[in-house]
Design an enzyme around this catalytic site. Structure first.
Site, PDB file in Angstrom:
ATOM      1  N   ALA B  92      -5.087  26.043 -40.477  1.00  7.79           N
ATOM      2  CA  ALA B  92      -6.732  26.645 -40.393  1.00  7.79           C
ATOM      3  C   ALA B  92      -7.041  26.851 -39.082  1.00  7.79           C
ATOM      4  CB  ALA B  92      -7.373  25.330 -40.705  1.00  7.79           C
ATOM      5  N   LYS B  93      -6.222  26.769 -38.148  1.00  6.83           N
ATOM      6  CA  LYS B  93      -6.559  27.063 -36.513  1.00  6.83           C
ATOM      7  C   LYS B  93      -7.918  26.887 -36.340  1.00  6.83           C
ATOM      8  CE  LYS B  93      -2.615  30.312 -36.515  1.00  6.83           C
ATOM      9  NZ  LYS B  93      -2.165  30.176 -37.793  1.00  6.83           N
TER      10      LYS B  93
END
Lengths: 266, 266
Positions: B92-93
């Protein structure tokens, strides 16, 4: 919304206020908890009470994501409710390899219809460019953020300057002031003169006034350009100005105070 | 899942394969489009066909987010379907100021129940630390990514080394190998010896084998430590190995080839 329309909106309203809808189930007034969608009920009341005083709403996606699918439903109802005459920001801080960033751009610009999304620059050009190819949409790239952690990397030496300066200079070369803005924290007012030398024409999204301690006066005096070029965000200081049945009135009063101060700087 | 359990799983299965569920409505076999939840139907078939060959599944959230709320429903069904015996990664960074990062951590660790989430380091310590305070959960921080854009900032000089080296060294000081891993692209195999000097004990999540051109042999020879210390991800090369009614069998064959190769390196 394009840059010219945003500048006109700021001139018309004598405001460059962005209201951050950091809507937190722990903090909204208790009487809203019985509503079928408490987060949307809160946001609707805030939007109704403040929409003539601000030029933008910023939705911090984390507050919605943590509620799971019903949080995304609240987010969707909120973005659909915000008048199209106001600029909208998905504060989502996305960024990934090219094909993945393209899906994030589609998510916020098309699936939900935001005017802009905040973007993390660490992965470089192919992580940022997919956010730039949409008409009248803006990638708002993290430059120098408002938090203490900005000292860990952003303010460290990198080549012949500091890392955030390199990020601003490099990212600015990938886009234009018509499809890119930068996040610069209000707590970083001392760096704004240096920032304006690198990106004189871009809009800056400025969080950090209020709860985080940044000064509206400082950032306005140092950061404004010929097209104003600032969107100053207040979240907690506006939306949680009150905490009872008249929370929306209290939010309006807080927004009005900020707008009145902004009018004196314009 | 904790580090010791992950290492044991790798030893038991003779595999350090992570399968990336980059499930794309444009690419899944056409016959699935009539299913009420095509993305989940695809994932379920892939999981059924591969779960004994891999030790982790990585869900790239962008592919789900761009589908709006029904995409999050597919994501939720998928994470609930993945056996608890396998490590799970929300790719998901995320990363933001402290109180916001805390909500992202809650989102992926608690709301959805992932074992780990990928984290962008640009905003520094208070953006990463909220991901570290959960028992048996891991923040997987971006180190040196697989894409061309890694040259723009990560590989630039910063202080007495390169920026990604500074990021690895600094972030490693905030956590331990029991609550932190790093993303290192398989396309960056030439840098892995330098990386192992900085973070000898951490697990590395390695994307970029397959479609992006990285070599499993190179990264395995250069990156392995005494506890293996690698999760090598393949997404498109496995899940889109076939594109017709027998896509899951084709995915299994592709996963089996990778697992068999991995067994020779262990």
């Amino acid at each position: 919304m394009n840059r010219q329309e945003l500048v006109q909106l700021i001139r018309d309203r004598k405001s460059y206020l962005c209201i951050g809808l950091d809507t937190d189930m722990q903090k909204i007034p208790k009487h809203l908890h019985s509503h079928p969608d408490p987060m949307f009920a809160f946001n609707k009341a805030i939007i109704d009470a403040t929409q003539d005083l601000c030029v933008a709403y910023k939705i911090n996606t984390a507050f919605y994501e943590c509620q799971g699918i019903r949080g995304w439903e609240s987010l969707q109802r909120t973005i659909e409710y915000i008048p199209k005459t106001v600029f909208t920001i998905a504060d989502a801080k996305r960024g990934d390899i090219g094909n993945t960033s393209a899906y994030y751009a589609k998510t916020f610009y098309e699936t939900y219809g935001f005017d802009s999304v905040t973007v993390a620059p660490y992965m470089g050009r192919d992580s940022v460019e997919p956010f730039l190819g949409f008409s009248d949409k803006f990638a708002i790239v993290l430059g120098l953020t408002s938090n203490a952690g900005s000292a860990d990397f952003q303010l460290q030496p990198a080549g012949d300057g500091l890392l955030y300066e390199k990020v601003l200079r490099t990212c600015a070369s990938w886009g234009t002031p018509d499809n890119m803005m930068f996040v610069v924290g209000a707590t970083q007012a001392d760096s704004v003169a240096a920032i304006r030398k690198i990106v004189p024409d871009h809009f800056l999204l400025v969080p950090g006034v209020g709860a985080q301690g940044g000064s509206l006066k400082d950032i306005s005096e140092k950061g404004m350009n010929g097209d104003v070029g600032l969107l100053v965000n207040a979240s907690r200081a506006v939306i949680y100005a009150g905490n009872d049945e008249k929370f929306a009135e209290d939010a309006r009063a807080a927004a009005q105070a900020l707008q009145a101060e902004m009018a004196t700087y314009l």
